[in-house]
Design a protein around this motif. Structure first.
Motif, PDB file in Angstrom:
ATOM      1  N   PHE A  37     -15.404 -11.144  -1.607  1.00 20.08           N
ATOM      2  CA  PHE A  37     -13.953 -11.176  -1.890  1.00 20.08           C
ATOM      3  C   PHE A  37     -13.650 -11.698  -3.296  1.00 20.08           C
ATOM      4  O   PHE A  37     -12.507 -12.044  -3.598  1.00 20.08           O
ATOM      5  N   ARG A 103      -5.674  -9.743   2.106  1.00 29.97           N
ATOM      6  CA  ARG A 103      -6.802  -8.912   1.687  1.00 29.97           C
ATOM      7  C   ARG A 103      -6.629  -7.510   2.259  1.00 29.97           C
ATOM      8  O   ARG A 103      -5.712  -7.259   3.029  1.00 29.97           O
ATOM      9  N   ASN A 141     -15.915  -4.822   2.593  1.00 33.02           N
ATOM     10  CA  ASN A 141     -16.005  -5.671   3.776  1.00 33.02           C
ATOM     11  C   ASN A 141     -15.147  -5.091   4.885  1.00 33.02           C
ATOM     12  O   ASN A 141     -13.946  -4.898   4.718  1.00 33.02           O
ATOM     13  N   GLU A 142     -15.779  -4.769   5.990  1.00 29.67           N
ATOM     14  CA  GLU A 142     -15.080  -4.310   7.197  1.00 29.67           C
ATOM     15  C   GLU A 142     -13.991  -3.282   6.897  1.00 29.67           C
ATOM     16  O   GLU A 142     -12.785  -3.550   7.029  1.00 29.67           O
ATOM     17  N   ASP A 265     -20.265  -7.153  12.517  1.00 27.11           N
ATOM     18  CA  ASP A 265     -19.792  -8.528  12.592  1.00 27.11           C
ATOM     19  C   ASP A 265     -19.492  -8.863  14.044  1.00 27.11           C
ATOM     20  O   ASP A 265     -18.585  -8.285  14.642  1.00 27.11           O
ATOM     21  N   TYR A 267     -18.368 -11.115  17.010  1.00 33.27           N
ATOM     22  CA  TYR A 267     -17.512 -12.244  17.415  1.00 33.27           C
ATOM     23  C   TYR A 267     -17.262 -12.137  18.920  1.00 33.27           C
ATOM     24  O   TYR A 267     -16.182 -11.717  19.352  1.00 33.27           O
ATOM     25  N   GLU A 315     -22.276 -10.915  10.281  1.00 34.33           N
ATOM     26  CA  GLU A 315     -21.477 -12.114  10.567  1.00 34.33           C
ATOM     27  C   GLU A 315     -21.631 -12.403  12.054  1.00 34.33           C
ATOM     28  O   GLU A 315     -21.256 -11.579  12.893  1.00 34.33           O
ATOM     29  N   TRP A 323      -8.699 -16.019  14.931  1.00 32.64           N
ATOM     30  CA  TRP A 323      -7.833 -14.837  14.904  1.00 32.64           C
ATOM     31  C   TRP A 323      -7.473 -14.250  16.262  1.00 32.64           C
ATOM     32  O   TRP A 323      -6.716 -13.287  16.333  1.00 32.64           O
ATOM     33  N   PHE A 353     -21.482 -16.602  10.413  1.00 33.18           N
ATOM     34  CA  PHE A 353     -20.236 -16.761   9.660  1.00 33.18           C
ATOM     35  C   PHE A 353     -19.670 -18.126  10.006  1.00 33.18           C
ATOM     36  O   PHE A 353     -19.369 -18.395  11.128  1.00 33.18           O
ATOM     37  N   GLU A 363      -8.222 -19.108   6.861  1.00 37.57           N
ATOM     38  CA  GLU A 363      -9.240 -19.307   7.901  1.00 37.57           C
ATOM     39  C   GLU A 363      -9.654 -20.771   8.052  1.00 37.57           C
ATOM     40  O   GLU A 363     -10.768 -21.062   8.468  1.00 37.57           O
ATOM     41  N   HIS A 366     -11.159 -21.667  11.289  1.00 40.68           N
ATOM     42  CA  HIS A 366     -12.370 -20.929  11.684  1.00 40.68           C
ATOM     43  C   HIS A 366     -13.587 -21.814  11.465  1.00 40.68           C
ATOM     44  O   HIS A 366     -13.805 -22.335  10.380  1.00 40.68           O
TER      45      HIS A 366
HETATM   46  C1  GAL Z   1     -14.384 -10.919   9.706  1.00 41.10           C
HETATM   47  C2  GAL Z   1     -14.376 -10.895   8.177  1.00 41.10           C
HETATM   48  C3  GAL Z   1     -14.662 -12.242   7.580  1.00 41.10           C
HETATM   49  C4  GAL Z   1     -13.885 -13.299   8.284  1.00 41.10           C
HETATM   50  C5  GAL Z   1     -14.242 -13.275   9.745  1.00 41.10           C
HETATM   51  C6  GAL Z   1     -13.576 -14.361  10.563  1.00 41.10           C
HETATM   52  O1  GAL Z   1     -13.546  -9.943  10.203  1.00 41.10           O
HETATM   53  O2  GAL Z   1     -15.305  -9.961   7.710  1.00 41.10           O
HETATM   54  O3  GAL Z   1     -14.353 -12.213   6.216  1.00 41.10           O
HETATM   55  O4  GAL Z   1     -12.529 -13.081   8.093  1.00 41.10           O
HETATM   56  O5  GAL Z   1     -13.846 -12.048  10.289  1.00 41.10           O
HETATM   57  O6  GAL Z   1     -13.941 -14.277  11.918  1.00 41.10           O
END
Ligand code: GAL
Length: 669
Positions: A37, A103, A141-142, A265, A267, A315, A323, A353, A363, A366
């Motif tokens: 970023f 972003r 990114n994503e 990524d 989560y 990640e 989020w 991450f 964040e 986070h």
């Molecule tokens: C992803 C993103 C990261 C960060 C992360 C938080 O979607 O690529 O930059 O925002 O989520 O969970």
């Protein structure tokens, strides 16, 4: 099996960098992704570059023996760029410009963005392409995150019109393909075509679908631009992109044609919380601190397929995210378990991450491996444990014995079919990942390893191929099915649509009629709570829900004599039928029935599925090379059905919630 972390040197004082790098090394990490970023830091003004900080950051990491994955920074265009070229900014479906201030504020079709991207990526790749510590590149990114695949700018519209012209050549052909006879919708020229949103009611489905295809192509094109620039200056370095979970807005298979590795990524808790469309509230409670037992694994298998066999987790959630609507703390042990699950499904790298929770910015809530005060957080402790365990495993294993082998079952994912289901769901719960995950989950509950493959991927070597409601069967897939000897299981709606999103002629299941002498004479979707009883004789009784295809057999076809109706709805309509190596499920059925039906098909395929009761709720198995991995998400301790001669390496045959077991399988066990 490498461990990594996402790090943002530009967000921390330089005085911390060395200490951070040392601590990463001490924790057992070997790879660090940075820079994705940091465009405004690399190019503070148009064409003026500041590399000093990035040079130093890379040197500090390299001095500790850490490898660097360098992200191109295009997900965060600097303010000077959008000021000078407002066409960079995307416009949302509500017609409003999405301004600078977060972003992903760009439209994929913007020529100014392409030009600026060419400049920054070239400069970056020239500078670091040959750097010995920079081992791989991540593009952007994503793609598509925060609802940014589709953009409604004048530039995007002009590009869409050009795309249509290239596809159809004449507007008459486009009108014909789109079925504009309906509601008298003949477009007068390509220039008259608008976006398929904002009309008083739904736009033509083929119009909506072409817009999705166009938008997907724009992502592919933008990614390709970056990949070509990186390859020109960074020979021998793999290029990847970090894709997302539960996300299908562009065709990932098309995008990955240009990549060496598909990263994603992961989560798991965020995904459970946001999957309200197909997980019930009790399910979200049950898996709220562990992640769903099949959702994460599905993505590992999906992205291994997308990445031509190479998959990274770029990640990995290491604590609460910020989020979702609610952001739970992972159950103790889950960060470790997620890491092992990724390796079990073939990941080459798991990168957490983020390194340290940042006390400011969007964040700030986070988590990371470390707390804002610098102390190691729970996730960091678990990462250190995984490191020690990997070393233990590597004493017994080598590259050969850990190589992911082809799974016996292939499950086909076709992105345009997912778009079709979204454009015309016909039943609210029929769009999205739900039906696909039901099939994937059933296979996994039966202990079967699965490859999730592209619709044009070879089928050689698979004993069973599952089409989990693939609306459009493209010709390449039909040809492969013809040449294959696999048992084929098709879910409801399979083959029901043409490439242009109209009903097939002859009637659905379209191309499957080559093998099954049936017609779908009608369909019905059912509100939540409505069920239709199903009797499958020796294969059980249960309920249909959500959707059913009402099937009639073609009395004139000879093949009717070879067709067996194995289950019927209470009104007599077939619910499951088979002929030769083809099975057709004419609706969504409850989990117990689906397990039995898939079990029958798997045995037909010569496989040995586990008894559905053999795996306690939340327990899953996965083989990688000569090793068997068990991941358990609870809610109660579970006994792993370990093959007789397997040698225990990690954990025991009874796993607590959140625990992991690994065994070395002797050949043949
Ligand atoms: C992803 C993103 C990261 C960060 C992360 C938080 O979607 O690529 O930059 O925002 O989520 O969970």
């Amino acid at each position: 099996m490498r461990l990594g972390v996402c790090y943002y040197p530009e967000q921390w004082p330089k005085s911390r960098w060395r200490e951070d790098a040392r601590a990463m090394r001490a924790l057992g990490l070997d790879t660090v992704r940075i820079a994705e970023f940091a465009w405004s830091r690399m190019e503070p003004a148009p064409g003026e570059f500041d590399w000093a900080w990035l040079d130093e950051a890379i040197e500090v990491l390299a001095a500790e023996g850490l490898s660097v994955v360098l992200g191109t920074p295009t997900a965060a265009p600097p303010q000077w760029l959008v000021d000078a070229h407002p066409d960079v900014l995307p416009i949302g479906a509500d017609g409003r410009v999405k301004p600078f201030g977060a972003r992903r504020h760009y439209c994929f079709s913007s020529p100014s963005l392409a030009e600026a991207t060419r400049r920054i990526v070239t400069a970056m790749a020239q500078r670091y392409g040959g750097h010995p510590a920079v081992v791989a590149w991540q593009t952007d990114n994503e793609y598509g995150c925060h609802d940014t695949t589709l953009s409604y700018t004048p530039t995007a519209l002009a590009a869409f019109q050009r795309w249509l012209r290239a596809r159809y050549e004449t507007v008459e052909r486009m009108n014909e393909a789109w079925g504009t006879a309906f509601w008298g919708l003949q477009f007068l020229s390509f220039a008259h075509v608008g976006f398929p949103i904002g009309q008083p009611t739904a736009a033509l489905p083929a119009h909506a679908l072409d817009f999705r295809r166009f938008a997907s192509d724009e992502v592919v094109r933008f990614n390709r631009l970056q990949v070509e620039l990186i390859r020109a200056h960074a020979p021998g370095r793999p290029v990847l992109h970090n894709f997302m979970g539960l996300f299908a807005e562009f065709d990932h298979h098309d995008c990955a044609v240009d990549l060496d590795i598909a990263a994603w990524d992961s989560y798991p808790l965020g995904h459970v919380d946001t999957a309200a469309s197909f997980l019930s509230e009790p399910e979200r409670q049950l898996w709220g601190r562990t992640g769903h037992p099949d959702m994460t694994a599905f993505h590992h298998d999906l992205y291994r397929g997308v990445g031509h066999g190479r998959m990274w987790v770029m990640e990995q959630q290491a604590g609460p995210v910020n989020w979702a609507d609610w952001n739970a703390l992972p159950l103790p042990g889950m960060v470790r378990a997620w890491t092992w699950e990724a390796f079990a499904h073939g990941a080459e790298l798991v990168s957490y991450f983020r390194w340290r929770q940042l006390p400011f910015g969007q964040e700030q809530m986070h988590s990371g491996l470390n707390r804002p005060d610098g102390a190691l957080d729970d996730g960091g402790l678990e990462a250190a444990q995984v490191r020690a365990e990997i070393d233990l495993l590597l004493e017994r294993a080598n590259a050969e014995s850990l190589t992911t082998r082809q799974a016996p079952v292939a499950l086909v994912v076709d992105y345009p079919s997912l778009w079709m289901a979204q454009i015309q769901p016909q039943g609210k719960d029929m769009a999205g990942f739900g039906p696909m995950l039901a099939y994937y989950g059933a296979l996994r509950r039966l202990g079967l390893d699965v490859d999730v493959i592209a619709p044009d991927a070879p089928l050689d070597g698979y004993a069973m191929v599952v089409l989990p409601g693939t609306l459009h069967l493209r010709e390449a897939l039909v040809e492969r099915l013809r040449a294959s000897t696999a048992i084929v299981v098709a879910g409801p709606r399979t083959g029901s649509k043409t490439e242009r999103l109209s009903i097939t002629e002859p009637l659905p299941p379209g191309p499957l009629r080559e093998w099954l002498p049936v017609r779908v004479r009608a369909v019905e979707s059912m509100r939540p709570g409505r069920t239709v009883a199903i009797d499958a004789g020796v294969h059980g009784q249960g309920q249909g829900m959500q959707w059913r295809d009402l099937i009639e057999l073609d009395p004139e076809a000879d093949a009717v004599k070879e067709t067996l109706v194995l289950a019927r709805y209470e009104d007599g309509a077939p619910a499951w039928l088979t002929r030769g190596r083809f099975h057709l499920h004419a609706g969504i059925v409850d989990e117990a029935l689906l397990l039995r039906w898939i079990g029958v098909a798997a045995r037909d395929a010569g496989l040995t599925p586990l008894d559905p009761q053999a795996l306690a709720p939340g327990l899953r198995l996965r083989r990688r090379g000569e090793f068997l991995f068990a991941i358990h998400r609870g809610p109660a301790p579970a006994v792993v059905p370990v093959p007789d001669q397997a040698i225990p390496l990690l954990g025991s045959a009874t796993l607590a919630p959140g625990a992991v077991g690994i065994w070395h399988l002797k050949s043949g066990s």
